[in-house]
Motif scaffolding. Structure first.
Motif, short mmCIF file in Angstrom:
data_model
loop_
_atom_site.label_atom_id
_atom_site.label_comp_id
_atom_site.label_asym_id
_atom_site.label_seq_id
_atom_site.Cartn_x
_atom_site.Cartn_y
_atom_site.Cartn_z
N GLU A 102 23.32 26.15 16.06
CA GLU A 102 22.97 26.18 14.65
C GLU A 102 21.60 26.82 14.46
O GLU A 102 20.65 26.50 15.19
CB GLU A 102 22.97 24.76 14.07
N ASN A 103 21.55 27.73 13.48
CA ASN A 103 20.28 28.37 13.10
C ASN A 103 19.54 27.40 12.17
O ASN A 103 19.81 27.33 10.98
CB ASN A 103 20.58 29.69 12.40
N LEU A 104 18.62 26.62 12.74
CA LEU A 104 17.96 25.56 11.98
C LEU A 104 16.55 25.34 12.52
O LEU A 104 16.34 25.28 13.73
CB LEU A 104 18.76 24.26 12.10
N ASN A 105 15.60 25.22 11.60
CA ASN A 105 14.23 24.87 11.96
C ASN A 105 14.09 23.35 11.90
O ASN A 105 13.99 22.77 10.81
CB ASN A 105 13.25 25.54 11.00
N ILE A 106 14.11 22.70 13.05
CA ILE A 106 14.05 21.24 13.11
C ILE A 106 12.77 20.71 12.47
O ILE A 106 12.75 19.61 11.89
CB ILE A 106 14.15 20.76 14.58
N LYS A 107 11.69 21.48 12.54
CA LYS A 107 10.41 21.05 11.96
C LYS A 107 10.53 20.79 10.46
O LYS A 107 9.85 19.93 9.90
CB LYS A 107 9.33 22.10 12.19
N GLU A 108 11.39 21.56 9.80
CA GLU A 108 11.52 21.48 8.34
C GLU A 108 12.75 20.71 7.89
O GLU A 108 12.95 20.51 6.68
CB GLU A 108 11.55 22.89 7.75
N ALA A 109 13.57 20.28 8.83
CA ALA A 109 14.82 19.58 8.47
C ALA A 109 14.51 18.22 7.83
O ALA A 109 13.71 17.45 8.35
CB ALA A 109 15.68 19.41 9.71
N LYS A 110 15.14 17.94 6.69
CA LYS A 110 14.94 16.65 6.01
C LYS A 110 15.83 15.57 6.60
O LYS A 110 15.48 14.40 6.60
CB LYS A 110 15.21 16.83 4.51
N LYS A 111 16.99 15.98 7.09
CA LYS A 111 17.91 15.04 7.72
C LYS A 111 18.21 15.54 9.12
O LYS A 111 18.51 16.72 9.33
CB LYS A 111 19.20 14.94 6.91
N MET A 112 18.13 14.66 10.10
CA MET A 112 18.38 15.06 11.47
C MET A 112 19.87 15.32 11.69
O MET A 112 20.71 14.51 11.29
CB MET A 112 17.89 13.99 12.45
N PRO A 113 20.22 16.45 12.32
CA PRO A 113 21.63 16.83 12.50
C PRO A 113 22.35 16.02 13.58
O PRO A 113 23.57 16.06 13.66
CB PRO A 113 21.54 18.30 12.89
N VAL A 114 21.59 15.31 14.44
CA VAL A 114 22.17 14.54 15.54
C VAL A 114 21.46 13.19 15.62
O VAL A 114 20.25 13.10 15.38
CB VAL A 114 22.01 15.30 16.89
N THR A 115 22.20 12.16 15.96
CA THR A 115 21.60 10.85 16.21
C THR A 115 22.14 10.27 17.51
O THR A 115 23.19 10.71 18.00
CB THR A 115 21.91 9.86 15.06
N GLU A 116 21.44 9.31 18.06
CA GLU A 116 21.86 8.60 19.28
C GLU A 116 22.11 9.55 20.45
O GLU A 116 23.03 9.36 21.25
CB GLU A 116 23.11 7.75 19.02
N ALA A 117 21.28 10.59 20.56
CA ALA A 117 21.40 11.53 21.68
C ALA A 117 20.86 10.89 22.96
O ALA A 117 19.92 10.10 22.93
CB ALA A 117 20.64 12.82 21.38
N ASP A 118 21.45 11.25 24.08
CA ASP A 118 21.00 10.73 25.37
C ASP A 118 19.74 11.45 25.84
O ASP A 118 18.92 10.88 26.56
CB ASP A 118 22.10 10.92 26.43
N MET A 119 19.61 12.70 25.43
CA MET A 119 18.48 13.50 25.91
C MET A 119 18.17 14.60 24.91
O MET A 119 19.07 15.13 24.24
CB MET A 119 18.83 14.12 27.27
N ALA A 120 16.90 14.98 24.82
CA ALA A 120 16.48 16.13 24.03
C ALA A 120 15.63 17.03 24.92
O ALA A 120 14.81 16.54 25.71
CB ALA A 120 15.68 15.70 22.82
N ILE A 121 15.84 18.32 24.81
CA ILE A 121 15.03 19.27 25.57
C ILE A 121 14.38 20.23 24.59
O ILE A 121 15.03 20.72 23.66
CB ILE A 121 15.87 20.00 26.63
N ILE A 122 13.09 20.47 24.77
CA ILE A 122 12.32 21.29 23.85
C ILE A 122 11.79 22.52 24.58
O ILE A 122 11.13 22.41 25.61
CB ILE A 122 11.13 20.51 23.27
N ASP A 123 12.07 23.69 24.02
CA ASP A 123 11.55 24.94 24.58
C ASP A 123 10.90 25.72 23.44
O ASP A 123 11.44 26.71 22.95
CB ASP A 123 12.67 25.74 25.24
#
Length: 264
Positions: free
Chosen positions: A153-174
């Motif tokens: 998904e083409n999405l800027n997480i910094k500006e997202a008002k609602k998180m697209p995913v919940t209860e994730a096991d892991m997040a990776i940031i690059d």
């Protein structure tokens, strides 16, 4: 016995510096320094067999691994190297069935690797702000056969008002500024869920660590992984003159609860 067919992927291997990943097409030929490799010569042969070029050189027909697809990915951005990929998977305990969030798709090398582990029941959700890079990443992920385990998904997480995913096991940031998305990452992770960030510089590690503590993460670990290859030959084994040096620093942490009021 797995035999090579038309449209199969094959790693034509001559030596460590001369190897080519190709999709077999019976009417095509590959022109190389060691001669012409006819795709039709590979069809019907078992993986591991060898064929001869027009220059009388032997080339082995190897079945590509995820490592091969990652290293032969089209690069729109810098890739995460296998030496770092393996540690990320081990440290975060990545396994089949997990839900993983990736912020910063890049060339899709890390996406491909993670999808190959969490499949078939798990899924990778990857987000980026650059459509051009995402197009390259989609081709790389599709080529490796992992696209059905990935949502892009083409999405800027910094500006997202609602998180697209919940209860994730892991997040990776690059990202160049990973500390800016830590509050959002926290909302997407389950309790004790892991976050891993890829940081080219130590300055980024410092700012990131501050943000992790402020946002109630624990088990924080920062590391660098150096791989040194060896030229092993009878009577003259030594360290290689060439190799991959510094690639990145890795920051790892886990979501915890510090008995503060949970941020909304």
């Amino acid at each position: 016995m797995t035999k090579i067919k038309n449209n199969s992927y094959v790693l034509f291997f001559y030596n460590d510096s001369k190897k080519w990943l190709n999709k077999i097409s019976k009417d095509q030929s590959l022109h190389t320094h060691v001669g012409v490799i006819k795709h039709s010569d590979a069809i019907g042969k078992e993986y591991g067999s060898r064929i001869r070029t027009n220059k009388d050189k032997y080339v082995y027909l190897l079945e590509p691994t995820i490592h091969d697809f990652v290293m032969k990915s089209q690069h729109g951005t810098q890739i995460v190297y296998p030496k770092d990929l393996g540690y990320i998977a081990a440290r975060a305990g990545v396994q089949s069935g997990q839900k993983i969030v990736e912020i910063g798709t890049g060339s899709g090398a890390l996406t491909t690797f993670l999808a190959s582990i969490v499949k078939p029941r798990g899924h990778v959700y990857t987000f980026d702000v650059e459509p051009k890079f995402m197009q390259i990443a989609e081709k790389n992920i599709t080529r490796a056969g992992m696209i059905k385990y990935v949502t892009m998904e083409n999405l800027n997480i910094k500006e997202a008002k609602k998180m697209p995913v919940t209860e994730a096991d892991m997040a990776i940031i690059d990202l160049g500024d990973p500390w800016t998305v830590i509050p959002q990452v926290r909302k997407m992770l389950k309790g004790s869920g892991a976050v891993v960030s890829i940081c080219p510089t130590m300055n980024q590690l410092e700012k990131l660590t501050i943000a992790l503590i402020e946002n109630e993460f624990t088990d924080i670990e920062c590391s660098e992984h150096i791989l040194r290859t060896i030229d092993a030959r009878e009577g003259k084994t030594r360290h290689s003159f060439y190799g991959i040096g510094h690639t990145t620093y890795l920051a790892y942490a886990r979501k915890a609860f510090f008995d503060r009021k949970e941020k909304k």
